[in-house]
Design an enzyme around this catalytic site. Sequence first.
Site, PDB file in Angstrom:
ATOM      1  N   ASP A   1       1.049  -0.915   0.085  1.00 23.10           N
ATOM      2  CA  ASP A   1      -0.176   0.214   0.092  1.00 23.10           C
ATOM      3  C   ASP A   1       0.799   1.313  -0.143  1.00 23.10           C
ATOM      4  O   ASP A   1       2.046   1.756   0.805  1.00 23.10           O
ATOM      5  CB  ASP A   1      -0.797   0.245   1.001  1.00 23.10           C
ATOM      6  CG  ASP A   1      -2.174   0.974   1.273  1.00 23.10           C
ATOM      7  OD1 ASP A   1      -3.421   0.713   0.935  1.00 23.10           O
ATOM      8  OD2 ASP A   1      -1.853   2.014   0.842  1.00 23.10           O
ATOM      9  N   ILE A   2       0.934   2.097  -0.941  1.00 19.10           N
ATOM     10  CA  ILE A   2       1.322   3.650  -1.270  1.00 19.10           C
ATOM     11  C   ILE A   2       1.050   4.387   0.692  1.00 19.10           C
ATOM     12  O   ILE A   2       1.994   4.896   0.530  1.00 19.10           O
ATOM     13  CB  ILE A   2       0.445   3.830  -2.095  1.00 19.10           C
ATOM     14  CG1 ILE A   2       1.745   5.172  -2.384  1.00 19.10           C
ATOM     15  CG2 ILE A   2      -0.534   5.027  -1.718  1.00 19.10           C
ATOM     16  CD1 ILE A   2       1.359   5.575  -3.848  1.00 19.10           C
TER      17      ILE A   2
ATOM     18  N   ASN B   1     -13.096  -3.264   2.389  1.00  7.42           N
ATOM     19  CA  ASN B   1     -14.231  -2.586   2.056  1.00  7.42           C
ATOM     20  C   ASN B   1     -14.791  -2.534   0.638  1.00  7.42           C
ATOM     21  O   ASN B   1     -13.870  -2.150  -0.071  1.00  7.42           O
ATOM     22  CB  ASN B   1     -13.108  -0.883   2.681  1.00  7.42           C
ATOM     23  CG  ASN B   1     -12.444  -0.743   3.627  1.00  7.42           C
ATOM     24  OD1 ASN B   1     -13.084  -1.199   4.582  1.00  7.42           O
ATOM     25  ND2 ASN B   1     -11.667   0.157   3.254  1.00  7.42           N
TER      26      ASN B   1
ATOM     27  N   GLY C   1     -15.937   2.957   4.050  1.00  7.16           N
ATOM     28  CA  GLY C   1     -13.937   3.007   3.289  1.00  7.16           C
ATOM     29  C   GLY C   1     -13.555   2.965   2.140  1.00  7.16           C
ATOM     30  O   GLY C   1     -12.353   2.998   1.602  1.00  7.16           O
ATOM     31  N   GLN C   2     -13.613   2.899   0.601  1.00  3.10           N
ATOM     32  CA  GLN C   2     -13.647   1.992   0.291  1.00  3.10           C
ATOM     33  C   GLN C   2     -13.490   3.312  -1.071  1.00  3.10           C
ATOM     34  O   GLN C   2     -14.726   4.418  -1.293  1.00  3.10           O
ATOM     35  CB  GLN C   2     -14.817   1.376  -0.801  1.00  3.10           C
ATOM     36  CG  GLN C   2     -13.887   0.812  -2.222  1.00  3.10           C
ATOM     37  CD  GLN C   2     -14.692  -0.301  -3.112  1.00  3.10           C
ATOM     38  OE1 GLN C   2     -15.890  -1.039  -3.047  1.00  3.10           O
ATOM     39  NE2 GLN C   2     -13.863  -0.704  -4.198  1.00  3.10           N
TER      40      GLN C   2
ATOM     41  N   HIS D   1     -10.208  -5.074  -3.763  1.00  2.43           N
ATOM     42  CA  HIS D   1      -9.157  -5.446  -3.197  1.00  2.43           C
ATOM     43  C   HIS D   1      -8.515  -5.664  -1.673  1.00  2.43           C
ATOM     44  O   HIS D   1      -9.588  -5.628  -0.838  1.00  2.43           O
ATOM     45  CB  HIS D   1      -8.241  -4.365  -2.949  1.00  2.43           C
ATOM     46  CG  HIS D   1      -8.173  -2.876  -2.719  1.00  2.43           C
ATOM     47  ND1 HIS D   1      -9.765  -1.741  -3.402  1.00  2.43           N
ATOM     48  CD2 HIS D   1      -8.603  -2.295  -1.628  1.00  2.43           C
ATOM     49  CE1 HIS D   1      -9.892  -1.085  -2.743  1.00  2.43           C
ATOM     50  NE2 HIS D   1      -9.522  -1.234  -1.297  1.00  2.43           N
TER      51      HIS D   1
ATOM     52  N   HIS E   1      -7.200  -5.763   2.027  1.00  6.01           N
ATOM     53  CA  HIS E   1      -6.167  -5.411   2.175  1.00  6.01           C
ATOM     54  C   HIS E   1      -5.337  -6.152   3.531  1.00  6.01           C
ATOM     55  O   HIS E   1      -6.166  -6.889   4.102  1.00  6.01           O
ATOM     56  CB  HIS E   1      -6.206  -3.819   3.467  1.00  6.01           C
ATOM     57  CG  HIS E   1      -6.615  -3.400   3.089  1.00  6.01           C
ATOM     58  ND1 HIS E   1      -6.193  -1.567   2.476  1.00  6.01           N
ATOM     59  CD2 HIS E   1      -8.138  -2.656   2.541  1.00  6.01           C
ATOM     60  CE1 HIS E   1      -6.691  -0.510   2.258  1.00  6.01           C
ATOM     61  NE2 HIS E   1      -8.055  -1.512   1.667  1.00  6.01           N
TER      62      HIS E   1
END
Length: 114
Positions: free
Chosen positions: A30-31, A87, A93-94, A100, A102
């Site tokens: 994750d960035i 999410n 919260g998407q 994806h 997490h």
Amino acid sequence: MNDCVFCGIAAGKIPSKKIFEDDEIFAFHDIDPKAPTHFLVIPKRHIENLMECGAEDEALLGKLLVKAQETAKDLGCGESGARFVINCKSGAGQTVGHLHIHVLGGRELKWPPG
Ligand code: AMP
Ligand code: ZN
């Protein structure tokens, strides 16, 4: 090509810190990590969110989960554990409209999340 950032990452057109890929799935860090270990596992095929899935996606969803937990163990979370989160839609919260998972670990995680 659509303008989906995760489709771009899966296609190698947008840079990412890749962990794994095969013909169907892609895993990358994750960035903006929320834990010492925080990576994402995605299908290469564009699926907007989990609620778009049906019986035809069962094998792919299983593969995503198996790879998520294998990678968590590879990255040192086997003993301490990890959290696997999907999410689904903005109210949950998407923020990126491409399915994806997490995976978070490497610190104590509180429950329930906010
Ligand atoms: P969500 O809020 O569940 O949709 O999660 C989207 C996640 O994607 C967030 O944790 C972001 O930090 C992450 N993210 C967004 N853009 C990128 C990118 N280009 N590379 C890696 N992670 C990203
Ligand atoms: Zn996409």
